[in-house]
Write a protein that holds these residues in place. Structure first.
Motif, PDB file in Angstrom:
ATOM      1  N   TRP A  11       2.291   2.473   2.621  1.00 45.81           N
ATOM      2  CA  TRP A  11       2.156   3.842   2.131  1.00 45.81           C
ATOM      3  C   TRP A  11       2.744   4.062   0.740  1.00 45.81           C
ATOM      4  O   TRP A  11       2.191   4.796  -0.061  1.00 45.81           O
ATOM      5  N   GLY A  12       3.935   3.492   0.510  1.00 50.26           N
ATOM      6  CA  GLY A  12       4.655   3.798  -0.730  1.00 50.26           C
ATOM      7  C   GLY A  12       5.251   5.194  -0.699  1.00 50.26           C
ATOM      8  O   GLY A  12       5.755   5.703  -1.695  1.00 50.26           O
ATOM      9  N   PHE A  13       5.200   5.836   0.479  1.00 48.09           N
ATOM     10  CA  PHE A  13       5.732   7.191   0.657  1.00 48.09           C
ATOM     11  C   PHE A  13       6.253   7.315   2.069  1.00 48.09           C
ATOM     12  O   PHE A  13       5.627   6.814   2.998  1.00 48.09           O
ATOM     13  N   PHE A  14       7.394   7.969   2.244  1.00 46.39           N
ATOM     14  CA  PHE A  14       7.876   8.241   3.598  1.00 46.39           C
ATOM     15  C   PHE A  14       8.776   9.466   3.564  1.00 46.39           C
ATOM     16  O   PHE A  14       9.195   9.923   2.487  1.00 46.39           O
ATOM     17  N   LEU A  15       9.036  10.017   4.739  1.00 46.32           N
ATOM     18  CA  LEU A  15       9.936  11.164   4.875  1.00 46.32           C
ATOM     19  C   LEU A  15      11.246  10.684   5.467  1.00 46.32           C
ATOM     20  O   LEU A  15      11.243   9.906   6.429  1.00 46.32           O
ATOM     21  N   VAL A  16      12.366  11.127   4.898  1.00 46.60           N
ATOM     22  CA  VAL A  16      13.677  10.748   5.431  1.00 46.60           C
ATOM     23  C   VAL A  16      14.284  11.942   6.155  1.00 46.60           C
ATOM     24  O   VAL A  16      14.428  13.027   5.577  1.00 46.60           O
ATOM     25  N   VAL A  17      14.595  11.726   7.439  1.00 50.32           N
ATOM     26  CA  VAL A  17      15.272  12.761   8.231  1.00 50.32           C
ATOM     27  C   VAL A  17      16.700  12.284   8.533  1.00 50.32           C
ATOM     28  O   VAL A  17      17.015  11.111   8.366  1.00 50.32           O
TER      29      VAL A  17
END
Length: 343
Positions: free
Chosen positions: A68-74
């Motif tokens: 992806w080269g993109f992710f969400l950090v929680v």
């Protein structure tokens, strides 16, 4: 030039002023992609004492960077009240009279503070059409620069930049391991104690014809990892397998994207992803961005341990030279990363 905010407030705009039209008509217009969720990384698991949990999150992190080269950090540990204070301070900044904002704009050769409307990085000469965006952008590391108004802004940005540097360092340790490198390889090779960190606030008011204009055109970021927070209004799109996809966030989570230097270090395994900011005609979108890069003088090369069986895919360049080259190149020129490719 007057800010986009002033333009929107001073006129009852029914159609887009022609100098903002990126597309001539509906056939050419921006086609927003379908909404997609991106991978979610639970940051707290990177410090888990359970080796299986930690191994899995490192694997997930590597997969997110590669596919992806993109992710969400929680569960990133940055307090909600700090984030909310940051949005408020930046909103206050954009609400200030034009002359008050512009007094902070400077042309420092290395660390400029930019207060701009309608442009990309203040590089007007390379741009034919204006962007539907006001923005503020300045360096927060290795030297700290910040407007002194509103008065609480400097302390808030300082604290946020400190916490996001720590977040970037820990994510890069996990990314290092996901590549099969020593945990501290990227940290040491990129000299992160004097890392380059830029803070930016982007203000996108409602646009009368959002399909004909653009907030930020497609681009990749020059650094290692970029963090983005938004005010609950979507507008971030990425290119994945040749298609544009509209990203949906999670309240309180931080968007993270891999940038050019990480593609170089990984010798092309992890891709720096093309992304853009699209507009809407109903709500103001706010995004707060922190770009984390190597130290200004670091010469970035593919990691030698990854070159035992594969030749290097990229040449080398000092990081600040890379940034300046990217900033000065025209939008339609070959991207800086492409110029460094060896084959």
């Amino acid at each position: 030039m007057a800010s986009i905010k002033t333009l929107v407030q001073s006129k009852d705009l029914k159609s887009l002023p022609s100098d903002f039209a990126h597309f001539k008509d509906a056939q050419e217009s921006i086609q927003t992609g379908p909404d997609v969720p991106v991978p979610v990384i639970d940051f707290s698991l990177l410090s888990s004492t359970n080796p299986d949990e930690r191994a899995k999150v490192i694997l997930d992190l590597g997969k997110a960077c590669e596919e992806w080269g993109f992710f969400l950090v929680v569960n990133h540990g940055i307090p909600e009240n700090l984030i909310s204070a940051l949005f408020n301070a930046c909103n206050e900044f954009f609400d200030m009279p034009e002359e008050d904002k512009l007094q902070f704009d400077n042309k420092h050769p290395l660390y400029p503070v930019m207060v701009r409307s309608g442009t990309i990085d203040g590089n007007d000469s390379n741009q034919q059409v204006k962007l539907w965006r006001d923005y503020l952008r300045f360096f927060v590391h290795p030297e700290y620069h910040c407007p002194t108004k509103p008065k609480e802004m400097s302390d808030i940005v300082l604290e946020y930049s400190r916490r996001t540097r720590d977040l970037a360092r820990k994510l890069l340790r996990g990314i290092s391991q996901s590549l099969g490198l020593e945990e501290d390889y990227i940290e040491k090779a990129m000299e992160l104690d004097s890392s380059t960190q830029i803070f930016a606030a982007n203000y996108y008011p409602p646009c009368p014809q959002p399909e004909l204009a653009i907030g930020i055109p497609p681009h990749t970021d020059p650094g290692l990892l970029t963090f983005l927070l938004q005010n609950g209004v979507e507008g971030l799109e990425i290119q994945n397998k040749g298609k544009w996809l509209h990203l949906t966030g999670i309240p309180g989570a931080i968007f993270v994207n891999t940038a050019d230097q990480l593609e170089i270090i990984s010798n092309g395994k992890y891709k720096s992803v093309w992304h853009r900011a699209v507009l809407n005609n109903k709500k103001t979108r706010f995004s707060l961005v922190v770009a984390n890069g190597p130290s200004p003088d670091t010469i970035v090369t593919p990691a030698p341990p990854l070159l035992r069986e594969t030749p290097p895919a990229y040449g080398q360049m000092k990081y600040m030279e890379y940034v300046q080259l990217q900033r000065s190149s025209r939008l339609n020129q070959k991207p800086t990363l492409e110029q460094l490719k060896l084959h």
